[in-house]
Design a protein around this motif. Structure first.
Motif, PDB file in Angstrom:
ATOM      1  N   LEU A 101      -4.596   2.559  -1.234  1.00 18.64           N
ATOM      2  CA  LEU A 101      -3.278   2.215  -0.713  1.00 18.64           C
ATOM      3  C   LEU A 101      -3.281   2.632   0.760  1.00 18.64           C
ATOM      4  O   LEU A 101      -4.217   3.252   1.223  1.00 18.64           O
ATOM      5  N   TYR A 102      -2.198   2.284   1.470  1.00 21.25           N
ATOM      6  CA  TYR A 102      -2.154   2.608   2.895  1.00 21.25           C
ATOM      7  C   TYR A 102      -1.628   4.027   3.098  1.00 21.25           C
ATOM      8  O   TYR A 102      -0.493   4.332   2.761  1.00 21.25           O
TER       9      TYR A 102
ATOM     10  N   ASP B 127      -0.930   5.573   5.848  1.00 18.80           N
ATOM     11  CA  ASP B 127       0.074   5.779   6.897  1.00 18.80           C
ATOM     12  C   ASP B 127       1.386   5.059   6.580  1.00 18.80           C
ATOM     13  O   ASP B 127       2.255   4.947   7.441  1.00 18.80           O
ATOM     14  N   LEU B 128       1.504   4.577   5.345  1.00 15.14           N
ATOM     15  CA  LEU B 128       2.782   4.031   4.892  1.00 15.14           C
ATOM     16  C   LEU B 128       3.373   5.009   3.872  1.00 15.14           C
ATOM     17  O   LEU B 128       2.631   5.718   3.201  1.00 15.14           O
ATOM     18  N   THR B 129       4.704   5.013   3.752  1.00 20.41           N
ATOM     19  CA  THR B 129       5.299   5.851   2.714  1.00 20.41           C
ATOM     20  C   THR B 129       5.041   5.192   1.362  1.00 20.41           C
ATOM     21  O   THR B 129       4.648   4.022   1.285  1.00 20.41           O
TER      22      THR B 129
ATOM     23  N   MET C 187       5.039  10.271   2.955  1.00 20.26           N
ATOM     24  CA  MET C 187       3.884   9.567   3.473  1.00 20.26           C
ATOM     25  C   MET C 187       2.780   9.630   2.413  1.00 20.26           C
ATOM     26  O   MET C 187       2.503  10.703   1.848  1.00 20.26           O
TER      27      MET C 187
ATOM     28  N   LYS D 209       3.993  -4.863   7.397  1.00 25.29           N
ATOM     29  CA  LYS D 209       3.100  -3.721   7.223  1.00 25.29           C
ATOM     30  C   LYS D 209       2.306  -3.443   8.491  1.00 25.29           C
ATOM     31  O   LYS D 209       2.170  -2.297   8.910  1.00 25.29           O
TER      32      LYS D 209
ATOM     33  N   ILE E 176       4.304  -1.680  10.984  1.00 26.02           N
ATOM     34  CA  ILE E 176       4.468  -0.257  10.635  1.00 26.02           C
ATOM     35  C   ILE E 176       3.228   0.522  11.085  1.00 26.02           C
ATOM     36  O   ILE E 176       3.334   1.593  11.677  1.00 26.02           O
ATOM     37  N   HIS E 177       2.032  -0.067  10.816  1.00 27.11           N
ATOM     38  CA  HIS E 177       0.794   0.604  11.255  1.00 27.11           C
ATOM     39  C   HIS E 177       0.842   0.874  12.763  1.00 27.11           C
ATOM     40  O   HIS E 177       0.480   1.943  13.225  1.00 27.11           O
TER      41      HIS E 177
ATOM     42  N   ARG F  60       3.343   3.615  13.594  1.00 24.32           N
ATOM     43  CA  ARG F  60       2.969   4.959  13.118  1.00 24.32           C
ATOM     44  C   ARG F  60       1.844   5.569  13.932  1.00 24.32           C
ATOM     45  O   ARG F  60       1.437   6.691  13.676  1.00 24.32           O
TER      46      ARG F  60
ATOM     47  N   ALA G 137     -11.116   1.561   4.066  1.00 20.07           N
ATOM     48  CA  ALA G 137     -10.182   2.217   3.166  1.00 20.07           C
ATOM     49  C   ALA G 137     -10.158   1.573   1.781  1.00 20.07           C
ATOM     50  O   ALA G 137      -9.595   2.127   0.847  1.00 20.07           O
TER      51      ALA G 137
ATOM     52  N   THR H  46      -8.577  -1.074   1.131  1.00 18.99           N
ATOM     53  CA  THR H  46      -7.321  -1.805   0.953  1.00 18.99           C
ATOM     54  C   THR H  46      -7.529  -3.312   1.087  1.00 18.99           C
ATOM     55  O   THR H  46      -6.765  -4.092   0.532  1.00 18.99           O
TER      56      THR H  46
ATOM     57  N   GLN I  43      -8.096  -4.565  -2.216  1.00 18.76           N
ATOM     58  CA  GLN I  43      -6.839  -4.576  -2.966  1.00 18.76           C
ATOM     59  C   GLN I  43      -5.992  -5.801  -2.589  1.00 18.76           C
ATOM     60  O   GLN I  43      -5.359  -6.412  -3.442  1.00 18.76           O
TER      61      GLN I  43
END
Lengths: 256, 368
Positions: free
Chosen positions: A104-105, A107-109, A148, B12, B15-16, B19, B202, B204, B207
């Motif tokens: 999963l990411y 840096d995302l909640t 997070m 998304k 957001i990356h 952040r 990662a 992802t 996924q």
């Protein structure tokens, strides 16, 4: 979703139900190395089907072929009634997948991860919120929604990954070593969730190398060097080999 | 037309970006730094060249020339000496970049109006500057020589050079648009390749690929946020170049911004292509820098003229997107060009962009 792990009745009926997964002569080669060697098996609907094997036995390669991440070298298979060689796009909306690595990411909640995966499966915000509320009692998602993801303990991450994989109510769930590295209590709790999902009719295809987890499965396939050495229910396998622990049987099969 | 599945991907990605304020800061500061370094350090015109003079003639004629040299803003006469044997020592100690030697019979030769030899020696270790020094000196002496030979009459030909579009020969006007071209291709390719490599690392990406989302949707969901970011950076550095380095804007901002979008899109496509061959962020970063920076600096006409390259390199320069964007941005900012003059170049650049995207999407699908 209740917490009851018991689902003995499913076994009796399962034979009459259509198969969720059928595989015939499935083979995958990487150069000269045969990772999966001509395997065939069926998974009934609503069944917890365990893939037991040592590391490198071909469990992950098999899953990757079934979910469309890897093309089979030869052989055929159907997932949810669709051909794994030709109809991957039809299979994808009907399956959930939790990979071996936690993916999963960070840096995302937790909530943002849920919203993202819900979104790519075509759920709108309200639907995602509704599903989170439904899953909350079992997965305790609301408590971690604003945290997070990177900061969550592994047990929570695992539950979050499971939540992301079942938001869109897939009839078939693929779990690749879902409990790796988790403490026994969290693992026990996780398996209770899996059993409850199966009781509600979800087919669960799960790989593991924890022998004690084999007991949770309705049927087991013991894999060794790319081949299936044995497929049956845990009690039937024990009876056949006249041994009381799956671990002993596994070692017996591998030594053979 | 845009599928609803792209929206969560884009959300998304934003957001990356949000952040990771440190990377964002670097993305905006790096162009500033590069502009300062290039804008001030790459100065195409040399001034205050340290000059030595060896006057063996010691005549009014030679003194007249020396005064002319001293008056020139290009030269600082730092050493005057009488022994020609010292010349090499001056160069070895790096006291001078060039020396001018007036021979003993300098004035007599002038008076006989024979062809008068004048020795100029320049430091050839830096060939570019040496050529410039030679040109300056030639220009200076040519003027004097004409005045002497025509003695009172008007010289037959007088060159009155006027530099169009950059009358003061400001290097910054030439360099800053080049930096925009350089940075956009580099940042564009870097952003895309690194963000995809990160998802591969990662796990992802895997996924995502299990979900019903299509490869082209993944590509667009990645490309659009970085297109927006790249565009922001482009506007930032162009306005900065315009305000700080006073690079003129003789054409229309609207054309420039539109062509910027096409160019950034090409950069993202290159990044996407790179992401299909690498597995880690580090390799993605290195490959992006080498694949974009090197050709864009060396082969695009950023500093080195394409016309003087060997033929094979000229062919390569034709597929470097920066080659075209340089013509576009310099044309619009300095010459006031519009679509009427630039359309063949824009067409060529778009063609290259479409080609890269087609190859990238095809390879991207193949990898799945």
């Amino acid at each position: 979703m209740g917490r009851s792990a018991e689902n003995p009745a499913a076994l009796g009926n399962a034979a009459a139900l259509p198969y969720a997964v059928t595989v015939r002569g499935l083979t995958r080669r990487f150069g000269d190395f045969v990772a999966v060697d001509n395997i065939s098996f069926d998974v009934r609907q609503g069944e917890i089907f365990g893939f037991l094997g040592a590391n490198g036995a071909g469990k992950t390669t098999t899953i990757r072929m079934l979910i469309g991440l890897l093309k089979p070298s030869s052989g055929s298979g159907r997932v949810g009634g669709y051909d794994i060689n030709r109809e991957q796009e039809k299979i994808k909306p009907r399956i959930g997948y939790m990979s071996q690595r936690f993916s999963l990411y960070d840096d995302l909640t937790a909530g943002e991860n849920l919203a993202f995966f819900g979104g790519v499966y075509g759920l709108n915000r309200d639907q995602v919120a509704g599903r989170i509320a439904e899953l909350d009692s079992a997965l305790l998602l609301s408590a971690i929604a604003d945290r997070m993801t990177a900061s969550l303990p592994l047990g929570f991450k695992q539950r979050l990954a499971l939540a992301c994989a079942i938001l869109h109510r897939p009839p078939i769930l693929f779990l690749d070593e879902p409990t790796g590295g988790v403490d026994p209590i969290a693992r026990r709790y996780f398996w209770d969730l899996i059993s409850a999902l199966a009781a509600d009719g979800t087919t669960v295809f799960v790989t593991t190398h924890y022998m004690e987890e084999a007991e949770y499965c309705h049927r087991l396939s013991i894999m060794y060097k790319g081949r299936i050495a044995e497929v049956d229910s845990p009690p039937a396998i024990k009876k056949k080999y006249r041994m009381t622990s799956i671990e002993d049987i596994f070692i017996h099969l591998v030594d053979r | 037309m845009i599928s609803t599945r792209i929206l969560p991907l884009m959300r998304k990605e934003f957001i990356h970006i949000r952040r990771d304020p440190r990377s964002l800061l670097i993305l905006f500061l790096m162009p500033l730094l590069m502009m300062f370094i290039f804008g001030y350090a790459i100065n195409m015109d040399l001034k205050h060249i340290r000059l030595g003079i060896c006057d063996l003639s010691r005549t009014p004629a030679s003194r007249d020339m020396i005064e002319a040299l001293k008056a020139s803003p290009y030269f600082d006469v730092v050493v005057r000496y009488d022994n020609p044997g010292r010349t090499e020592k001056l160069f070895k100690k790096r006291l001078v970049r060039a020396v001018v030697i007036f021979d003993t019979d300098f004035e007599r030769a002038l008076e006989r109006s024979a062809v008068t030899p004048l020795g100029v020696i320049a430091d050839g270790t830096d060939a570019n500057s040496a050529t410039l020094v030679q040109n300056y000196l030639e220009g200076l002496f040519m003027g004097r020589s004409l005045e002497i030979s025509s003695a009172g009459q008007e010289p037959p030909i007088r060159i009155k050079a006027r530099m169009l579009y950059n009358p003061d020969m400001e290097s910054a006007h030439f360099i800053v648009p080049g930096i925009v071209a350089l940075l956009l291709i580099m940042i564009g390719a870097l952003l895309t390749s690194v963000t995809i490599a990160r998802e591969k690392e990662a796990g992802t990406m895997e996924q995502i690929l299990v979900t019903p989302i299509r490869p082209y949707e993944v590509v667009l969901g990645k490309a659009i946020p970085y297109l927006v970011l790249g565009f922001g950076i482009a506007v930032f550095i162009m306005i900065f170049g315009h305000v700080w380095f006073e690079v003129p804007m003789r054409g229309a901002w609207s054309w420039l911004l539109l062509f910027c979008v096409v160019y950034i899109f090409t950069a993202l496509a290159i990044g996407l292509l790179i992401s299909t061959v690498v597995a880690t962020q580090q390799v993605a970063m290195m490959l992006s820098l080498v694949a974009t920076l090197l050709p864009s600096v060396m082969l695009s006409g950023f500093v080195f003229p394409i016309a003087s390259m060997p033929q094979p390199l000229q062919w390569i320069s034709k597929v470097v997107p920066a080659t075209y964007f340089l013509i576009i941005i310099r044309g619009i900012m300095l010459k006031g060009n519009g679509l009427a003059e630039l359309w063949p170049v824009v067409a060529a650049m778009s063609g290259i962009g479409v080609f890269f995207i087609a190859v990238a999407v095809k390879r991207f699908k193949l990898k799945l």
